[in-house]
Structure formats: structure tokens, C-alpha cells
Design a protein around this motif. Structure first.
Motif, mmCIF file in Angstrom:
data_model
loop_
_atom_site.group_PDB
_atom_site.id
_atom_site.type_symbol
_atom_site.label_atom_id
_atom_site.label_comp_id
_atom_site.label_asym_id
_atom_site.label_seq_id
_atom_site.Cartn_x
_atom_site.Cartn_y
_atom_site.Cartn_z
ATOM 1 N N TRP A 296 142.601 -20.279 24.155
ATOM 2 C CA TRP A 296 142.328 -18.858 24.030
ATOM 3 C C TRP A 296 143.595 -18.080 23.738
ATOM 4 N N LYS A 297 143.400 -16.909 23.114
ATOM 5 C CA LYS A 297 144.514 -16.000 22.851
ATOM 6 C C LYS A 297 144.182 -14.634 23.424
ATOM 7 N N TRP A 298 145.087 -14.118 24.259
ATOM 8 C CA TRP A 298 144.966 -12.774 24.807
ATOM 9 C C TRP A 298 145.930 -11.863 24.051
ATOM 10 N N GLU A 299 145.442 -10.732 23.575
ATOM 11 C CA GLU A 299 146.280 -9.830 22.795
ATOM 12 C C GLU A 299 147.013 -8.853 23.696
ATOM 13 N N ALA A 300 148.238 -8.528 23.299
ATOM 14 C CA ALA A 300 149.060 -7.597 24.057
ATOM 15 C C ALA A 300 148.448 -6.211 24.066
ATOM 16 N N GLU A 301 148.722 -5.473 25.114
ATOM 17 C CA GLU A 301 148.339 -4.068 25.162
ATOM 18 C C GLU A 301 149.410 -3.275 24.421
ATOM 19 N N GLY A 302 149.020 -2.586 23.379
ATOM 20 C CA GLY A 302 149.987 -1.846 22.583
ATOM 21 C C GLY A 302 150.649 -2.738 21.544
ATOM 22 N N GLN A 303 151.808 -2.308 21.058
ATOM 23 C CA GLN A 303 152.520 -3.036 20.015
ATOM 24 C C GLN A 303 153.095 -4.347 20.556
ATOM 25 N N PRO A 304 152.703 -5.497 19.988
ATOM 26 C CA PRO A 304 153.226 -6.780 20.508
ATOM 27 C C PRO A 304 154.666 -7.020 20.071
ATOM 28 N N LYS A 305 155.450 -7.638 20.964
ATOM 29 C CA LYS A 305 156.838 -7.948 20.623
ATOM 30 C C LYS A 305 157.103 -9.447 20.564
ATOM 31 N N ALA A 306 156.230 -10.241 21.149
ATOM 32 C CA ALA A 306 156.390 -11.699 21.138
ATOM 33 C C ALA A 306 155.102 -12.340 21.644
ATOM 34 N N THR A 307 155.052 -13.652 21.539
ATOM 35 C CA THR A 307 153.915 -14.429 22.038
ATOM 36 C C THR A 307 154.420 -15.431 23.071
ATOM 37 N N VAL A 308 153.665 -15.580 24.152
ATOM 38 C CA VAL A 308 153.981 -16.566 25.177
ATOM 39 C C VAL A 308 152.919 -17.665 25.142
ATOM 40 N N VAL A 309 153.351 -18.902 25.024
ATOM 41 C CA VAL A 309 152.455 -20.061 25.086
ATOM 42 C C VAL A 309 152.605 -20.688 26.464
ATOM 43 N N ILE A 310 151.514 -20.724 27.229
ATOM 44 C CA ILE A 310 151.535 -21.240 28.599
ATOM 45 C C ILE A 310 150.904 -22.625 28.649
ATOM 46 N N GLN B 77 147.842 -11.244 32.501
ATOM 47 C CA GLN B 77 147.717 -9.793 32.447
ATOM 48 C C GLN B 77 149.082 -9.107 32.518
ATOM 49 N N ARG B 78 150.004 -9.633 33.300
ATOM 50 C CA ARG B 78 151.341 -9.040 33.386
ATOM 51 C C ARG B 78 152.050 -9.145 32.043
ATOM 52 N N PHE B 79 151.946 -10.302 31.383
ATOM 53 C CA PHE B 79 152.538 -10.447 30.060
ATOM 54 C C PHE B 79 151.915 -9.464 29.077
ATOM 55 N N ARG B 80 150.596 -9.377 29.081
ATOM 56 C CA ARG B 80 149.902 -8.497 28.144
ATOM 57 C C ARG B 80 150.327 -7.040 28.326
ATOM 58 N N SER B 81 150.415 -6.612 29.559
ATOM 59 C CA SER B 81 150.779 -5.222 29.827
ATOM 60 C C SER B 81 152.211 -4.904 29.407
ATOM 61 N N PHE C 87 153.236 -8.675 25.347
ATOM 62 C CA PHE C 87 153.251 -10.060 24.883
ATOM 63 C C PHE C 87 151.829 -10.564 24.636
ATOM 64 N N HIS C 88 151.612 -11.155 23.459
ATOM 65 C CA HIS C 88 150.401 -11.950 23.286
ATOM 66 C C HIS C 88 150.538 -13.201 24.163
ATOM 67 N N VAL C 89 149.414 -13.771 24.573
ATOM 68 C CA VAL C 89 149.434 -15.005 25.356
ATOM 69 C C VAL C 89 148.461 -16.003 24.745
ATOM 70 N N VAL C 90 148.942 -17.221 24.544
ATOM 71 C CA VAL C 90 148.097 -18.322 24.084
ATOM 72 C C VAL C 90 148.126 -19.399 25.153
ATOM 73 N N THR C 91 146.961 -19.825 25.597
ATOM 74 C CA THR C 91 146.897 -20.889 26.587
ATOM 75 C C THR C 91 145.518 -21.541 26.532
ATOM 76 N N GLY C 92 145.300 -22.495 27.400
ATOM 77 C CA GLY C 92 144.021 -23.183 27.441
ATOM 78 C C GLY C 92 144.091 -24.328 28.423
ATOM 79 N N ASP C 93 143.011 -25.056 28.550
ATOM 80 C CA ASP C 93 142.945 -26.176 29.489
ATOM 81 C C ASP C 93 143.383 -27.467 28.810
ATOM 82 N N LEU C 94 144.315 -28.176 29.427
ATOM 83 C CA LEU C 94 144.693 -29.488 28.920
ATOM 84 C C LEU C 94 143.460 -30.389 28.848
#
Length: 272
Positions: free
Chosen positions: A12-26, A42-46, A49-56
């Protein structure tokens, strides 16, 4: 806002709130699932930062009784996670916890990965918590023999809210096969061998002083030997293995955010 990554069922990809400055892959730890990271996402998004993660593979699924996935499956999935992050044409930070951090370190030893920096918390380089000794000895006899790593939530965090939420989590499974455990041992040996170094990039390492799963001193010695151009290390007093699930997680996050913002400034980005 989040959306399922195209063509990948458990990403899944969570989009940043407002203008994104980077992406974090967890990349999450063994036995758990990405939903444990809801607060961090949620802390990254706020903070832009966009966030990309998922289940191994094999994780985060109802009905999973024992982990027997091959480590090649994990590696393929993590590479797809990173590529999804890179598709956004923004600087990418890699964040790995526990075994997830170990997978990232091995990948950075064997391939060139385009990213701005890496954050690791409690990497599995030298385990202090093992399956029962007798069962471990018997693993040499049967590849499919089942072991219980007995990694209970109470070993991971002191946070009462965390413990209440996950003590009976049906998606948290620490049963493994002997073959899986042997692959884990081989992975850790590969990462810590003296002739293997990771590519040079900004690196932040978090460890918990009261971690009973891994040895913080071993992780510190290992990262010091990498001779990186930019290294930050924080050993958190009294914290357990899951530093981002501890009562002090806000402090851990702010330390992480500061590291990331400083890296972005060094790349020429204006950070307010």
C-alpha cells in the motif's frame, strides 16, 4: 489517503498531507504486519512524507500457522516495495525494523539501491532471544520441523496500549520451521561477515538499551566498522526492542524526522 500499490496484493501507499517532500519505504519485522505501524505512518504523512509499505510474504494473513517462506520471497517483495517508492520521483528513505532492517542491510551490500538514506531500528545481527535450545538442536534433523521463537509482545515493548492491542493479535505468529530458522542464521552471518559492507549513504541506527531480543552493542560495533560518511547512532535508555512502539515513541520519531530533514537539506531541498 492510501491506495493499494498497482499489481501487488499486499502493498500500500499512503499519500502525504500537503506537498510531499520524500517517500519512506517501511519494511516490518518478522512475525508481525504493517498495521502495527499505523501511528508511524500517520506521523510521516503529517510531516510531508509519502509512505510505502505492506506485509512480507506469509505475514499479516488470517489462518497462518507457521512461517516457512523462503528468504528469496522476502527479498523480491522488498525490492518491489522500494521500486514503488522510487516511482514517485521523490527522494526515498528506507526504514527497516528488526529482521526488516537486516533484509535492507543485506540488499545494500549486494546491490546499488537509489535512496537518500536508511533508518534501522534494532536490526537482527546478533540475536539474544532464541527458540528453546533442545528444539534448536533438533532442527538439524528435519527441515520442516516446527519451532516457537516465543517472541511475545511483552519482550517488544513496555507500552500498555501496545500490549493490550497486540497480546491476542491473531496475525502475530512466531511459529517457524527449522528451515526458516536456518535461513535466518545464514542471513545474519552474511551481513556481519568482514568483507561485506553496505553502500555509503546517510545512516541512522536506533537501538533500545533494554532490548532482550538483540544485542545493541553488537549492532553498534558492526555499523561503526562500515566507515560511512554520515552516521547517527541513538541508544535509547530503558527502551525495549520495538523503539517506535515504546511510550517514548514521539521522541524517537522526532529524532528520526530531524535526521531525514537534514539529509534533504544536504540534497538542496528547502525544509521549513
Amino acid at each position: 489517503m492510501y491506495k493499494k500499490a498497482k499489481g501487488v496484493m499486499s502493498m500500500w501507499k499512503w499519500e502525504a498531507e500537503g506537498q510531499p517532500k520524500a517517500t519512506v519505504v517501511i519494511v516490518h519485522n518478522a512475525y508481525e504486519h504493517h498495521r502495527r505501524y499505523a501511528w508511524l505512518i500517520q506521523r510521516f504523512r503529517s510531516d510531508g512524507f509519502h509512505v510505502v509499505t505492506g506485509d512480507l510474504p506469509g505475514h499479516g494473513k488470517e489462518g497462518v500457522k507457521v512461517h516457512s517462506e523462503t528468504f528469496k520471497e522476502y527479498r523480491r517483495f522488498i525490492k518491489r516495495l522500494i521500486q514503488t517508492g522510487l516511482d514517485g520521483n521523490l527522494p526515498v528513505f528506507l526504514y527497516g525494523h528488526g529482521l526488516g532492517a537486516t533484509f535492507l542491510l543485506r540488499l545494500l551490500q549486494t546491490e546499488q539501491v537509489e535512496c537518500a538514506g536508511i533508518i534501522c531500528s534494532s536490526p537482527w545481527l546478533h540475536l539474544e532471544h532464541h527458540p528453546p535450545l533442545l528444539a534448536k538442536m533438533l532442527t538439524k534433523l528435519a527441515h520442516s520441523m516446527k519451532l516457537n521463537h516465543e517472541m511475545k509482545p511483552s519482550l517488544l515493548s513496555r507500552n500498555p496500549a501496545f500490549l493490550e492491542q497486540y497480546e491476542e493479535d491473531p496475525l502475530y505468529v512466531s511459529l517457524i520451521t527449522a528451515g526458516w530458522y536456518r535461513e535466518l542464521e545464514l542471513l545474519m552471518k552474511s551481513v556481519v561477515q568482514k568483507d561485506s559492507t553496505i553502500q555509503d549513504m546517510p545512516f541512522l541506527l536506533h537501538t533500545g538499551e533494554a532490548d532482550e531480543i538483540t544485542d545493541p552493542s553488537y549492532s553498534y560495533s558492526w555499523v561503526q566498522a562500515q566507515n560511512l560518511s554520515e552516521l547517527q547512532y541513538k541508544r535509547w535508555k530503558e527502551l525495549y526492542h520495538d523503539v517506535m512502539q515504546e511510550p517514548e515513541r514521539e521522541e524517537v520519531y522526532l529524532y528520526t524526522r530531524s535526521f531525514m530533514n537534514n539529509v534533504l537539506r544536504s540534497l538542496g531541498y528547502v525544509i521549513e
